[in-house]
Design an enzyme around this catalytic site. Structure first.
Site, PDB file in Angstrom:
ATOM      1  N   GLN A  90       0.825  -1.213   0.000  1.00 30.58           N
ATOM      2  CA  GLN A  90       0.000   0.000   0.000  1.00 30.58           C
ATOM      3  C   GLN A  90       0.863   1.268   0.000  1.00 30.58           C
ATOM      4  OE1 GLN A  90      -3.101   0.737  -0.473  1.00 30.58           O
ATOM      5  NE2 GLN A  90      -3.833  -1.368  -0.671  1.00 30.58           N
ATOM      6  N   SER A  91       2.000   1.220  -0.686  1.00 25.72           N
ATOM      7  CA  SER A  91       2.919   2.359  -0.703  1.00 25.72           C
ATOM      8  C   SER A  91       2.322   3.588  -1.395  1.00 25.72           C
ATOM      9  CB  SER A  91       4.192   1.935  -1.435  1.00 25.72           C
ATOM     10  OG  SER A  91       4.969   3.061  -1.782  1.00 25.72           O
ATOM     11  N   ASN A  92       2.340   4.717  -0.688  1.00 23.98           N
ATOM     12  CA  ASN A  92       1.939   5.994  -1.296  1.00 23.98           C
ATOM     13  C   ASN A  92       2.991   6.457  -2.288  1.00 23.98           C
ATOM     14  OD1 ASN A  92      -0.359   6.411   0.527  1.00 23.98           O
ATOM     15  ND2 ASN A  92       1.239   6.646   2.079  1.00 23.98           N
TER      16      ASN A  92
ATOM     17  N   CYS B   4       4.883   4.540  -4.171  1.00 19.98           N
ATOM     18  CA  CYS B   4       4.726   3.809  -5.433  1.00 19.98           C
ATOM     19  C   CYS B   4       3.540   4.349  -6.237  1.00 19.98           C
ATOM     20  CB  CYS B   4       4.580   2.309  -5.155  1.00 19.98           C
ATOM     21  SG  CYS B   4       6.124   1.547  -4.590  1.00 19.98           S
TER      22      CYS B   4
END
Ligand code: PLP
Length: 318
Positions: free
Chosen positions: A71-73, A75
């Site tokens: 859930q990387s912001n 990325c």
């Protein structure tokens, strides 16, 4: 001239938080809205990407490759920037493909990023270098965007953010924000030195013990200063980090993040995220209640974004 593309919506607004401030005993509390930087729901990575994508273009790259949590912001914003400037994009994410694609991951797919699942977190570095080497061998001209956009190019975004802040009406005694891979904090402390910001810069650690984060930020701020011509040495003791709120581990939502998210929403109609700003705000609220800040002082909570994660499966018990 430092290469920079201008796609962030800047300056981001600063707004007063009178109702929340009253509740926690900080009459002069403000928020800087870097959740509104304008790229794909915004966030702090957008400022870094203005410099990283400019460098990628300058190097003739055709593809952006980066890595992060599922859930990387970082990325998500990198995938959006890739789409916007015509790059292909590969994201190396830790974990296995989930049953339901939601939140940031859903957005990654909308931006047509190719996802490589790295399995356990310990494998991620290796899978990232293999993925990069393979893209290179195939003639895809990849550019490696570091974890969290945090190298001396990305950190420039937050050095210039201090210059932006100094042109705004609010003059904070303290800046408080979520700190993790260190690029945001490195940029802020460097910008404070370069542009003459007199207040304190306090990072609330999301997932790193204090000494590690201080080392990392000091090293990165020193390295980034070189881009302005002369190297300024930062020592770990120059870097203010509080690691009292990260015991639960990365991405684990506890009662304090829940309370902080609910307080901001209930008193100010503002949305925080479960991983970063919820935790940093929990730290701010706790420190305020303990009397850490002088109530005469102006406190600026620097919102770094991340709200899409509110819609992730993992946080539905919010
Ligand atoms: C990445 C991120 C941070 C931390 O920034 P670093 O530069 O990695 O320290 C804080 N908040 C949000 C919402 C983020 O996505």
């Amino acid at each position: 001239m430092i290469p920079r593309l201008r796609f962030a919506h800047l300056p981001t607004p600063i707004e007063p938080l009178p109702r929340l401030g009253k509740e926690i005993g900080l009459p002069s509390l403000y928020i800087k809205r870097d959740d509104q930087t304008g790229l794909a729901f915004g966030g702090d990575k957008t400022r870094k990407l203005e410099f990283l994508v400019a460098e990628a273009l300058e190097q003739g790259a055709k593809m952006l490759i980066t890595a992060g949590a599922a859930q990387s912001n970082h990325c998500r914003q990198t995938a959006a920037a890739a789409a916007r400037f015509g790059f292909d994009c590969i994201l190396v994410l830790s974990g296995e493909p989930p049953k339901t694609v939601s939140a940031n991951l859903l957005l990654d797919e909308l931006f047509a990023a190719q996802i490589v699942w790295a399995g356990e977190r310990v494998n991620r570095d290796r899978v990232l270098s293999e993925t990069f080497a393979q893209a290179q061998a195939q003639g895809k001209c990849p550019y490696l965007v570091p974890y969290g956009g945090s190298n001396s190019t990305g950190a420039l975004g937050y050095a210039f953010a201090v210059e932006e802040l100094l042109g705004q009406a609010v003059k904070p005694d303290w800046i408080v924000f979520a700190s993790s891979s260190g690029g945001t904090q490195a940029g802020l402390v460097l910008g404070a030195r370069l542009f003459g910001f007199q207040g304190q810069v306090l990072g609330i650690s999301i997932d790193e013990p204090r000494p590690n984060l201080q080392d990392c930020v000091a090293r990165l701020a020193t390295e980034t200063s070189g881009k302005f011509g002369t190297t300024i040495q930062f020592a770990p003791r120059d870097i203010q980090v509080n690691d009292d709120y990260c015991q639960a581990g990365y991405g684990v939502l506890t009662g304090s993040e829940r309370e902080a998210i609910r307080s901001f929403a209930r008193t100010e109609g503002l949305l925080l995220d479960p991983v970063y700003t919820g935790r940093a705000a929990a730290g701010l609220i706790d420190l305020a209640r303990k009397g850490f800040f002088n109530p005469q002082q102006t406190i600026l909570f620097w919102h770094t974004g991340g709200q899409p994660a509110l819609f992730a499966e993992a946080y539905q018990d919010l």
